[in-house]
Write a protein that holds these residues in place. Structure first.
Motif, PDB file in Angstrom:
ATOM      1  N   UNK A  92       0.587  -1.203   0.099  1.00  0.00           N
ATOM      2  CA  UNK A  92       0.193  -0.094  -0.089  1.00  0.00           C
ATOM      3  C   UNK A  92       0.429   1.400   0.159  1.00  0.00           C
ATOM      4  N   UNK A  93       2.033   0.988   1.000  1.00  0.00           N
ATOM      5  CA  UNK A  93       3.373   1.892   1.496  1.00  0.00           C
ATOM      6  C   UNK A  93       3.349   2.843  -0.436  1.00  0.00           C
ATOM      7  N   UNK A  94       3.827   1.431  -1.242  1.00  0.00           N
ATOM      8  CA  UNK A  94       4.626   1.499  -2.230  1.00  0.00           C
ATOM      9  C   UNK A  94       3.447   2.338  -3.151  1.00  0.00           C
ATOM     10  N   UNK A  95       2.847   1.569  -3.592  1.00  0.00           N
ATOM     11  CA  UNK A  95       1.605   1.682  -4.378  1.00  0.00           C
ATOM     12  C   UNK A  95       1.172   4.110  -3.946  1.00  0.00           C
ATOM     13  N   UNK A  96       1.401   3.983  -3.121  1.00  0.00           N
ATOM     14  CA  UNK A  96       1.131   5.760  -2.384  1.00  0.00           C
ATOM     15  C   UNK A  96       2.157   6.317  -3.384  1.00  0.00           C
ATOM     16  N   UNK A  97       3.481   5.822  -3.113  1.00  0.00           N
ATOM     17  CA  UNK A  97       4.567   6.678  -3.381  1.00  0.00           C
ATOM     18  C   UNK A  97       4.392   6.640  -5.117  1.00  0.00           C
ATOM     19  N   UNK A 117       3.148  10.046  -9.283  1.00  0.00           N
ATOM     20  CA  UNK A 117       2.499   9.915 -11.240  1.00  0.00           C
ATOM     21  C   UNK A 117       1.514  11.353 -11.393  1.00  0.00           C
ATOM     22  N   UNK A 118       0.956  11.514 -10.097  1.00  0.00           N
ATOM     23  CA  UNK A 118       0.286  12.096 -10.250  1.00  0.00           C
ATOM     24  C   UNK A 118       1.007  13.843 -10.103  1.00  0.00           C
ATOM     25  N   UNK A 128      11.392  17.446 -15.600  1.00  0.00           N
ATOM     26  CA  UNK A 128      10.926  17.368 -13.866  1.00  0.00           C
ATOM     27  C   UNK A 128       9.431  16.609 -13.915  1.00  0.00           C
ATOM     28  N   UNK A 129       8.710  16.853 -14.635  1.00  0.00           N
ATOM     29  CA  UNK A 129       7.501  15.452 -14.813  1.00  0.00           C
ATOM     30  C   UNK A 129       8.475  14.089 -15.419  1.00  0.00           C
ATOM     31  N   UNK A 130       9.393  14.592 -16.262  1.00  0.00           N
ATOM     32  CA  UNK A 130      10.136  12.898 -16.396  1.00  0.00           C
ATOM     33  C   UNK A 130      10.171  12.241 -14.978  1.00  0.00           C
ATOM     34  N   UNK A 131      11.102  12.973 -14.656  1.00  0.00           N
ATOM     35  CA  UNK A 131      11.639  12.348 -13.348  1.00  0.00           C
ATOM     36  C   UNK A 131      10.621  12.102 -11.835  1.00  0.00           C
ATOM     37  N   UNK A 132       9.866  12.615 -12.497  1.00  0.00           N
ATOM     38  CA  UNK A 132       7.783  12.038 -11.345  1.00  0.00           C
ATOM     39  C   UNK A 132       8.001  10.938 -12.259  1.00  0.00           C
ATOM     40  N   UNK A 133       8.352  10.951 -12.947  1.00  0.00           N
ATOM     41  CA  UNK A 133       7.158   9.711 -13.743  1.00  0.00           C
ATOM     42  C   UNK A 133       8.484   8.336 -13.334  1.00  0.00           C
ATOM     43  N   UNK A 134       9.647   9.222 -13.066  1.00  0.00           N
ATOM     44  CA  UNK A 134      11.048   7.652 -13.381  1.00  0.00           C
ATOM     45  C   UNK A 134       9.956   7.146 -12.013  1.00  0.00           C
TER      46      UNK A 134
END
Lengths: 353, 353
Positions: free
Chosen positions: B222-227, B232-233, B317-323
């Motif tokens: 749950x924690x991993x999917x939260x991160x 992703x958001x 920055x978007x790319x970094x968050x996606x990664x």
């Protein structure tokens, strides 16, 4: 079958809902005692404003209103053997839900005053008020989840979730129907009753049902308290609508102006249309077509409501619902909490504000 | 550590986010397959309009949007061993919550168009739109309760209730902060990120967490999917904000006009203010002080965003968050569902609408 006591009946059978000042004082004490733990809890939860959204929510919530719905939830829980501390979060939640609907309602009705001060949207702007009330709806559901932390079994919390969410939808349907009644000038008492069943009774019913579910009541008890809440809510709203014409002078001026401006066809108006003669109907049409100055409109509508007997007839309907609410309580164990719920029903039709 | 694939990287490292049409077609197929059961379920639930409120809700919901949040909830549940039928109501619920926020947002932003047709408030009026979105929030929670009927243990439903209600509050806080940023011209990237963490990432996070909780995931999962949902958001919202300047010509015109009219200081604008010279800052000020015709404002702001490198920096920055979102998935079992979530993150930054 239990009935409203004499004080209430006498208050109902005269044209004014005013009760003797001694009875009013006793009633005020009764309410204060009932709602104190709820009010303390509510204030404790909003001591600090961490950001602007919280500040707006706090403004909408405090100083607290009558806390009628939370008190209903608590008493319904205690009446079936529940524990105050376990259901207190859910009780606070009902106030969040109610306040959210008031905040959005004031935007819709263009009512700039609420509880003697600027309404939330009037003070913070429509945009902020929309978002703050949304947040209060989410707070309502967070409160429900909190009950598990206080020891309520998860099964009961989910059942309360079903009830509370369905009642929120019913509330919105009531608000939507209210707008349709206005737009289409629907003058049908059955439609009006269906509308207030959603707009007001749904949250009363839900408060009673959630309280009894969370408190561990049997299906029969939950059902009885649901019927109690429904009739109580109907009585409450009919009396509320009467305040536009029978309250103190300040209430009359403000609420009547809002009702006429928003062309709200409340029960006394509908009954006056039904039983009035051609001249009465012409005068009501003039009032609701707008264009009259507020004082003139108020005087004209008040005359018609008195001469047609509509005020008395509406008050009688409220009284009948209050009595039905009390009747629904008879299957509950005879406790002080049942007595309080019984008294609530009398207060709903006897109150003066 | 997994990374975005080459197609995505190449799409990111050029100034335009356009991807080859073959890749776009494959992506479209992928999405269609993913969201079909969700879309069918959503349409089935709104076949009949029983009253006006339902008709307004239906208009806001259908034809369905991307259904990104429901798909996230379903894939998160399946990725931890959950069952589609059991979590489908909750998945539909996330779309209700998302749509409610769009309906109220369009009122606040004065956006008369949404998904190529009149926005809900523009079609049905502000009052109706306020109430319909409230109803959708209540529907969200009723859907959550439904999961118990489908066989999800009540304990899990209550945990999902905690998460979903808290995320709703976070969403409202994000919207409130967005208004504050505009009013006070806050040009701070950290504040912007906190704002989109509430406004957008909260519901992505909640969808992933609710899916994994309802699906029976471990605390660690749950924690991993939260991160994953959070990153992703953030990536998703940054890309959304970029569409105002890098989308197709229709998107550019419409969204940029809305952003400028609402003085929305999105990430590329903030980065341009940070890295621009005095002339750049003067031009940005001119655009956001209003008064320029839309075409002139758009041309001026676009020039500054390109010359300062702000568009590229924001996309990075978007790319970094996606990664980072993809990295969060590594502790999950290697299944087709994990792969889909992985692909979602690439799609979030690669999509063109």
């Amino acid at each position: 079958m239990e009935r409203l006591d004499d004080t209430v009946i006498s208050a109902l059978t005269v044209n004014s809902p005013h009760v003797p000042s001694s009875a009013k004082a006793a009633a005020a004490d009764h309410i204060t005692e009932l709602v104190r733990p709820i009010q303390d809890e509510l204030e404790d939860r909003w001591l600090e404003e961490t950001d602007r959204l919280d500040a707006i929510c706090r403004y909408a919530l405090l100083p607290a209103g009558k806390l009628f719905r939370p008190a209903l939830l608590v008493e319904s829980a205690l009446a079936v053997g529940g524990v105050l501390e376990q259901v207190l979060p859910a009780a606070i939640g009902t106030e969040y839900g109610h306040t959210a609907s008031l905040v959005h309602d004031d935007i819709i009705d263009g009512d700039s005053m609420r509880r003697g001060r600027p309404s939330t949207y009037h003070k913070f702007g429509t945009d902020n008020a929309i978002v703050a009330a949304d947040a209060l709806i989410f707070h309502l559901f967070r409160c429900l989840a909190e009950c598990r932390d206080k020891g309520v079994p998860a099964e009961r919390v989910v059942t309360a979730l079903e009830i509370a969410s369905a009642s929120g939808i019913a509330l919105c349907k009531g608000q939507s129907l209210e707008a349709e009644i206005t737009e289409n000038s629907i003058r049908d008492v059955a439609t009006y009753l269906r509308m207030i069943d959603g707009k007001t009774a749904a949250l009363f019913r839900s408060s009673c049902q959630c309280g009894s579910v969370l408190g561990g009541g049997s299906d029969e008890q939950v059902d009885a308290l649901g019927r109690y809440g429904t009739h109580l809510g109907l009585a409450f709203q009919i009396i509320d609508d009467l305040f536009a014409f029978t309250g103190d002078s300040e209430t009359i001026g403000k609420q009547t102006t809002s009702d006429i401006r928003n062309r709200r066809l409340t029960l006394p108006i509908l009954l006056a249309y039904q039983s009035g003669d051609a001249q009465d109907v012409r005068e009501l049409d003039m009032v609701f077509e707008g264009g009259l100055v507020p004082e003139k409109a108020l005087a004209m509508v008040s005359d018609v409501l008195v001469s047609t007997g509509a005020l008395t007839a509406a008050r009688k309907m409220a009284w009948e619902h209050a009595t039905s609410a009390q009747d629904a309580l008879t299957t509950l164990p005879a406790t002080a909490h049942r007595e309080r719920l019984h008294w609530f029903a009398a207060h709903a039709v006897e109150r003066v504000s």
